[in-house]
Design an enzyme around this catalytic site. Structure first.
Site, PDB file in Angstrom:
ATOM      1  N   TYR A 317     -24.220  16.610  19.439  1.00 37.79           N
ATOM      2  CA  TYR A 317     -24.290  17.866  18.471  1.00 37.79           C
ATOM      3  C   TYR A 317     -23.202  17.750  17.591  1.00 37.79           C
ATOM      4  CZ  TYR A 317     -24.465  22.832  17.040  1.00 37.79           C
ATOM      5  OH  TYR A 317     -24.274  23.757  16.170  1.00 37.79           O
ATOM      6  N   ASN A 318     -22.170  17.345  17.805  1.00 41.76           N
ATOM      7  CA  ASN A 318     -20.944  17.262  17.043  1.00 41.76           C
ATOM      8  C   ASN A 318     -21.222  16.374  16.065  1.00 41.76           C
ATOM      9  OD1 ASN A 318     -19.474  19.360  18.423  1.00 41.76           O
ATOM     10  ND2 ASN A 318     -18.005  18.139  19.284  1.00 41.76           N
ATOM     11  N   ALA A 367      -9.405   8.460  16.289  1.00 41.65           N
ATOM     12  CA  ALA A 367      -9.188   9.887  16.710  1.00 41.65           C
ATOM     13  C   ALA A 367      -9.801  10.365  17.912  1.00 41.65           C
ATOM     14  CB  ALA A 367      -9.503  11.018  15.341  1.00 41.65           C
ATOM     15  N   LYS A 371      -7.596  15.449  24.508  1.00 36.74           N
ATOM     16  CA  LYS A 371      -6.254  16.026  24.080  1.00 36.74           C
ATOM     17  C   LYS A 371      -5.763  17.297  24.734  1.00 36.74           C
ATOM     18  CE  LYS A 371      -7.857  16.348  19.649  1.00 36.74           C
ATOM     19  NZ  LYS A 371      -8.999  15.640  19.849  1.00 36.74           N
ATOM     20  N   SER A 410      -1.959  10.031  17.075  1.00 40.10           N
ATOM     21  CA  SER A 410      -1.226  10.327  18.283  1.00 40.10           C
ATOM     22  C   SER A 410      -0.633  11.731  18.436  1.00 40.10           C
ATOM     23  CB  SER A 410       0.199   9.543  18.219  1.00 40.10           C
ATOM     24  OG  SER A 410       0.471   9.398  19.569  1.00 40.10           O
ATOM     25  N   LYS A 413       3.124  15.250  22.167  1.00 41.01           N
ATOM     26  CA  LYS A 413       3.129  15.462  23.471  1.00 41.01           C
ATOM     27  C   LYS A 413       3.549  14.014  23.996  1.00 41.01           C
ATOM     28  CE  LYS A 413       0.159  19.605  23.735  1.00 41.01           C
ATOM     29  NZ  LYS A 413       0.541  19.773  22.477  1.00 41.01           N
ATOM     30  N   LYS A 425      -1.275   9.170  25.573  1.00 41.23           N
ATOM     31  CA  LYS A 425      -1.251   8.811  24.319  1.00 41.23           C
ATOM     32  C   LYS A 425       0.110   7.855  23.924  1.00 41.23           C
ATOM     33  CE  LYS A 425      -3.407  10.265  21.556  1.00 41.23           C
ATOM     34  NZ  LYS A 425      -4.605   9.598  20.951  1.00 41.23           N
ATOM     35  N   ASN A 451       0.689  20.256  17.010  1.00 36.08           N
ATOM     36  CA  ASN A 451      -0.484  20.976  16.951  1.00 36.08           C
ATOM     37  C   ASN A 451      -1.145  21.354  15.790  1.00 36.08           C
ATOM     38  OD1 ASN A 451      -0.430  22.074  20.084  1.00 36.08           O
ATOM     39  ND2 ASN A 451       1.544  22.301  19.505  1.00 36.08           N
TER      40      ASN A 451
END
Length: 637
Positions: A317-318, A367, A371, A410, A413, A425, A451
């Protein structure tokens, strides 16, 4: 008394046009008769064939002009000043037709009659239309909420006009800070100074203030929003011209304030040469193309005219959504880019390599990742497989397919992490750093940032939803802070960092000052027209509750492991000089990690992440669902 008018407007369009045409014929004929009667001073007068001919010609010309000007296509209840101007032109043409026809037909019509006729016709033809427009304006206003508009420019004028025709909001006044606009009347709305807000608020009790300013610098907009946040009314804005043009929004649509306004920071304009370097005329692949960061990368990339853009995404869907949006952008901007929507997982190395070879990929933006900190904490093996081995497989595929540049997205975090997501990560970074020394085919760079506001895991949409439901707004800890960046800004900086990077470099984006989550929550409450409820006896609207830190969550995030940081040619991009493993050392670690993942030995997986130079501290008890369930079973036995 207005029932006949309402019944008329509920009739079919054809019937309404016939009735309107019939009235116009009667009104023109009466205006002709009345103008001659007034001129001669008698009620009745002889009508010869010549006079009847002039009347018929005048009526026919008037109706033809009305039709050509579109007055029978216009919806009468929405007619405004331009339509009245068309009626004036039609009446002038009608008067000329009367004068010319009476001259050629030698009809007995005095020369002053056309002027008298023009005045009467204007009243009879334009008057009812103005009355109907006024009636409906007042009739529909009763069920509409009052709103104020901030901005008397183009956006404000268009919004005022659109809202007056709509059925949801009734604009009552316009506010602007430009002294040259104050006092002007726009579509019947007076422009007031911002100092008059309290008076307007008390007089009209508006439910919202709509911000209709799209042509000011971001800094000025931020200062404006900061001022408006102290006003006791909900603040919303109109969409940008680009959103309207691309079909992402309608000009009558109002929405919550842009996330940039909540963040309260300026972004730096991207350097065009760096944006184009790895993209223009080249074949580009984005893994995780349907995610928050991946989709924004795609939006920025398509504007830079790549030859081919491969969207690699696991979620069907994305993938469908971003492909559809990118094709609209390409059509709107006349970009001739081949867009390839490719379903697939980064854990399938053969699929990755074949896609890169077939489409001769020059640049990869990686990407794809899990996450969300608590979700990965509860599903440790999948988080490790996707974030570490997914990166490894994508990197090896890039080397084998002779890809020029590979950029890893990256996170902050990854620095001294207390959670599996951050540790995985950081391990992904170490994989690329080790590969960068082992080969020279592909240039590997890593971009680390905090973020992004508006992403799938961001607090902003969560807070917004909680406020709309009446609260409470949930904050994990009163002192928790985070670095924030806008998604478009982050995507642009990632692209630029990939252009200036040398093999194995870790880049850190300048995130500005960290933001206190509690302050962000309070700001959103005020901007949505509500107040904080401090205690039970307080008259506030929204309560803020503290829920405690989630598994693996830290109070403060960091962007650097050590103090070794250097600047670059871009003011917002720094490079971090950090320790890493050789490929031989990395291979041993990866083989063990793969074995323990296959055996579902979570304790051993965590031990490897702790012993490897990831900075991972263990983060307390293991929270993985299957691990905890297995432990419970053992205790029961």
């Amino acid at each position: 008394m207005f029932q006949p008018v309402v019944s008329f407007f509920s009739a079919r369009r054809t019937i309404k046009r016939i009735l309107t045409l019939s009235y116009d014929i009667f009104a023109i004929a009466f205006a002709l008769y009345a103008s001659i009667a007034l001129r001669l001073g008698v009620i009745s007068f002889p009508m010869e064939l010549e006079e009847v001919g002039s009347f018929v010609i005048t009526i026919a010309v008037t109706l033809i002009v009305f039709t050509k000007l579109g007055l029978y296509r216009a919806v009468m209840r929405y007619m405004i000043v331009p339509a009245i101007g068309h009626i004036f032109l039609a009446v002038v043409a009608s008067s000329l037709a009367l004068s010319i026809s009476s001259f050629y037909l030698h009809s007995f019509i005095p020369r002053s009659v056309p002027a008298i006729y023009a005045g009467i016709a204007m009243i009879l033809l334009g008057g009812p239309r103005i009355l109907i427009r006024t009636y409906f304006d007042r009739y529909y206003r009763k069920g509409k909420d009052n709103v104020l508009i901030y901005g008397a420019g183009v956006a404000g004028r268009e919004l005022a006009y659109a809202l007056r025709q709509g059925s949801e909001y009734h604009p009552v006044a316009i506010i602007d800070d430009d002294p040259n606009k104050i006092g002007n009347i726009i579509y019947g709305l007076r422009v007031y100074d911002s100092k008059d807000f309290l008076k307007l608020n008390g007089l009209y009790q508006p439910v919202k203030l709509l911000l209709a300013i799209n042509n000011i610098r971001q800094g000025e907009r931020l200062r404006l929003v900061d001022k408006l946040s102290n006003w006791p009314v909900a603040i919303q804005s109109v969409p940008s011209v680009e959103d309207i043009a691309l079909g992402r929004a309608d000009k009558t649509e109002v929405r919550d304030l842009d996330i940039a306004d909540l963040l309260g920071r300026d972004s730096v304009e991207p350097k065009h040469e760096l944006m184009q370097q790895c993209i223009f005329g080249k074949s580009v692949m984005v893994t995780g193309a349907g995610g928050s960061i991946g989709s924004e990368l795609c939006r920025q990339i398509i504007k830079l005219s790549p030859k081919t853009l491969v969207l690699f995404e696991l979620n069907e869907y994305n993938l469908y959504q971003i492909e559809k949006e990118l094709k609209q952008i390409a059509l709107y901007t006349n970009v001739e880019t081949t867009i390839i929507a490719a379903l697939g997982s980064v854990q399938h190395s053969n699929r990755l390599e074949k896609m890169m070879r077939i489409y001769q990929i020059n640049t990869v933006y990686h990407a794809a990742a899990y996450k969300h900190v608590p979700i990965v904490e509860y599903n440790m093996i999948e988080g490790v497989r996707n974030n570490i081995f997914g990166t490894l497989f994508a990197a090896k595929a890039a080397i084998n397919a002779n890809v020029d540049n590979f950029v890893l997205i990256s996170t902050d975090k990854a620095v001294r992490s207390t959670n599996i997501m951050g540790a995985s990560k950081r391990m992904a970074e170490l994989v690329l750093q080790a590969l960068s020394v082992e080969q020279v085919t592909t240039n590997f760079t890593m971009v680390r940032f905090g973020n992004v506001l508006g992403s799938s895991g961001s607090v902003v949409p969560l807070f917004r939803e909680q406020i709309k439901k009446g609260g409470p707004v949930t904050v994990t800890h009163p002192d928790i802070t985070r670095y924030f960046m806008l998604i478009p800004e982050a995507a642009q900086l990632v692209i630029q960092a990939g252009s200036i990077g040398h093999n194995g470099q870790v880049f850190v984006l300048d995130m500005g000052d960290s933001v206190k989550i509690l302050d962000l929550a309070k700001r959103m409450i005020h901007l949505m027209g509500m107040s904080e409820k401090i205690d039970v006896d307080c008259d506030g609207d929204i309560e803020i509750k503290f829920t405690g830190l989630r598994p693996g969550e830290k109070l403060y995030e960091e962007l650097l492991i050590g103090e070794n940081v250097a600047g670059t040619s871009h003011p917002k991009i720094m490079t971090a000089l950090e320790d890493y493993l050789t490929w031989k050392e990395m291979e041993i670690v990866l083989n063990k990690l793969d074995k323990f993942c296959h055996e579902f030995n979570i304790e051993a997986v965590r031990d490897i992440l702790i012993s490897t130079p990831t900075g991972y501290t263990g983060g307390g008890e293991i929270k993985d669902h299957l691990y905890c369930h297995h432990k419970e079973k053992q205790l029961q036995i």
